[in-house]
Design an enzyme around this catalytic site. Structure first.
Site, PDB file in Angstrom:
ATOM      1  N   LYS A 180       0.843  -1.200   0.000  1.00  0.00           N
ATOM      2  CA  LYS A 180       0.000   0.000   0.000  1.00  0.00           C
ATOM      3  C   LYS A 180       0.881   1.255   0.000  1.00  0.00           C
ATOM      4  O   LYS A 180       2.105   1.169   0.106  1.00  0.00           O
ATOM      5  CB  LYS A 180      -0.938  -0.011   1.201  1.00  0.00           C
ATOM      6  CG  LYS A 180      -1.567  -1.363   1.522  1.00  0.00           C
ATOM      7  CD  LYS A 180      -2.438  -1.961   0.419  1.00  0.00           C
ATOM      8  CE  LYS A 180      -3.063  -3.253   0.927  1.00  0.00           C
ATOM      9  NZ  LYS A 180      -3.794  -4.017  -0.063  1.00  0.00           N
TER      10      LYS A 180
HETATM   11  C1  LIG Z   1      -4.558  -5.260   0.949  1.00  0.00           C
HETATM   12  C2  LIG Z   1      -6.024  -5.294   1.013  1.00  0.00           C
HETATM   13  C3  LIG Z   1      -6.705  -5.801   2.131  1.00  0.00           C
HETATM   14  C4  LIG Z   1      -5.996  -6.482   3.265  1.00  0.00           C
HETATM   15  O1  LIG Z   1      -5.136  -5.658   3.974  1.00  0.00           O
HETATM   16  P1  LIG Z   1      -4.194  -6.313   5.118  1.00  0.00           P
HETATM   17  O2  LIG Z   1      -3.721  -5.146   5.875  1.00  0.00           O
HETATM   18  O3  LIG Z   1      -3.099  -7.019   4.396  1.00  0.00           O
HETATM   19  O4  LIG Z   1      -5.039  -7.232   5.923  1.00  0.00           O
HETATM   20  C5  LIG Z   1      -8.083  -5.712   2.154  1.00  0.00           C
HETATM   21  N1  LIG Z   1      -8.770  -5.191   1.138  1.00  0.00           N
HETATM   22  C6  LIG Z   1      -8.161  -4.718   0.040  1.00  0.00           C
HETATM   23  C7  LIG Z   1      -8.983  -4.121  -1.060  1.00  0.00           C
HETATM   24  C8  LIG Z   1      -6.768  -4.776  -0.073  1.00  0.00           C
HETATM   25  O5  LIG Z   1      -6.174  -4.332  -1.193  1.00  0.00           O
END
Ligand SMILES: *Cc1c(COP(=O)(O)O)cnc(C)c1O
Length: 388
Positions: A180
């Site tokens: 992210k």
């Molecule tokens: C990355 C992601 C998640 C999960 O995030 P984590 O912090 O790894 O649990 C959930 N929803 C979307 C759309 C994502 O891209």
């Protein structure tokens, strides 16, 4: 090899980590509180509740929204699988809605036909950072008492209707995974402006405790905690939060850099006929967490083949956003056709985009894509025969 993503970390993160280690308090404590306050302020919400991941955030969001066994939650299939998994963690059933082809997001129109007597909530995902049009979803769901949860895992720094994503619903979940825009290694946060929800979320993330461990530690008298309801261990550590505070200070720069790189891609990719690139919708601005392109229907190579060919040219790409209903874990669970989802998941790919990507590397990516889309012989069977 040009990597598809790389977190932007430096000296400031090191210093912040070192301070936490030297403080002797590494679990959830003052840095977590500071990170929560800073992120909530930045995104226009009253409270932040830091958690171990966005998946944990989505799970707790559904729990405090009252979702449980027997309930249905409308979600996009076109999302990272955590969105659907969170519904299962809450004991409920995900109901997959199709998405808009331009934004890759749910809309009020794709959600409406799936609302029924058992629908308790909807999770709207801001896919790849592209802001979803949340207001019409509230207009549809609020009168029915259906909770709207925003999965803003990818959308820190994205803008919806001139305000940061994060302040438009009672429960908005962020991720700080290294893929992210802002990272704490692993981590997540729920933003809410409802005090009652914030109190319950803080309790649920820490085993249902009436007084948090760090509050007891700070108190100058003996405080005995109670366990008010069965909870979870979904805490973030102060090590993670210290990095988060530093990264949040740099957020505007991180997003500006991604948007500049995306502009450069858009200009260069315009030369490739039929390749569709992400565009800001009328209702907001994306942070370009991922740069996805959709291939033309007559592209000479299929998408998976193209990924392998680009890899051989030193360009690491990824398939586009996955579709949960096409994975073994959710096979056969789609209750309605999902034509846009299936088209996007099969025909899109994610190009390298990260802070340190250079113009020369972007040229290499575009040149490799151009060569593969044009150079491969048109009839697919012949192309495979030629390789064999
Ligand atoms: C990355 C992601 C998640 C999960 O995030 P984590 O912090 O790894 O649990 C959930 N929803 C979307 C759309 C994502 O891209």
């Amino acid at each position: 090899m040009i990597p598809v993503a790389r977190p932007e970390l430096g000296e400031a993160e090191w210093r912040a980590l070192r301070e936490v280690v030297e403080s002797g308090w590494v679990a959830q404590g003052p840095r977590v509180e500071a990170f929560e306050r800073a992120l909530a302020a930045r995104c226009g919400a009253a409270h932040g509740v830091a958690l171990s991941s966005c998946t944990a955030a989505l799970h707790l969001a559904l729990v405090v929204a009252g979702v449980g066994p027997g309930d249905e939650v409308v979600v996009p299939s076109l999302s990272f699988i955590a969105t659907a998994n969170a519904v299962r963690h809450a004991g409920a059933t995900p109901v997959f809605a199709d998405v808009d082809a331009g934004t890759q997001n749910l809309t009020a129109a794709t959600i409406a036909p799936l609302l029924g007597a058992r629908t308790r909530a909807v999770i709207v995902v801001h896919q790849a950072g592209m802001p979803a049009d949340v207001a019409p979803v509230h207009a549809l769901c609020d009168p029915l008492g259906v909770a709207v949860v925003e999965d803003a895992a990818c959308a820190i720094g994205s803008v919806y209707r001139d305000a940061p994503v994060g302040g438009h619903s009672d429960l908005v979940a962020f991720s700080f995974h290294p893929r992210k825009v802002l990272t704490t290694g692993e981590g997540g946060m729920l933003l809410t402006s409802r005090e009652d929800l914030a109190v319950r979320l803080r309790r649920l993330r820490e085993h249902g405790m009436s007084v948090s461990a760090s509050e007891r530690h700070r108190s100058d008298r003996v405080v005995l905690e109670q366990y008010l309801e069965p909870g979870f261990n979904y805490r973030m550590t102060d090590l993670q939060a210290a990095m988060g505070v530093v990264q949040l200070d740099r957020l505007d720069g991180l997003v500006a850099r991604r948007r500049a790189l995306a502009d450069a891609y858009r200009e260069r990719l315009a030369a490739l006929p039929g390749v569709r690139v992400p565009q800001d919708p009328p209702h907001g601005r994306t942070n370009h967490q991922s740069y996805w392109v959709v291939l033309p229907d007559d592209a000479p190579a299929d998408r998976d083949d193209l990924l392998a060919r680009l890899h051989r040219r030193g360009v690491s790409c990824r398939r586009g956003i996955m579709a949960a209903h096409l994975e073994p874990a959710y096979a056969g669970t789609a209750s309605a056709p999902l034509p846009v989802t299936e088209h996007l998941t099969r025909r899109s790919l994610i190009l390298p985009l990260h802070h340190a990507l250079t113009a020369a590397e972007q040229d290499q990516v575009v040149d490799a894509l151009a060569a593969e889309l044009h150079a491969a012989p048109a009839p697919r069977a012949a192309a495979h025969a030629a390789q064999a």
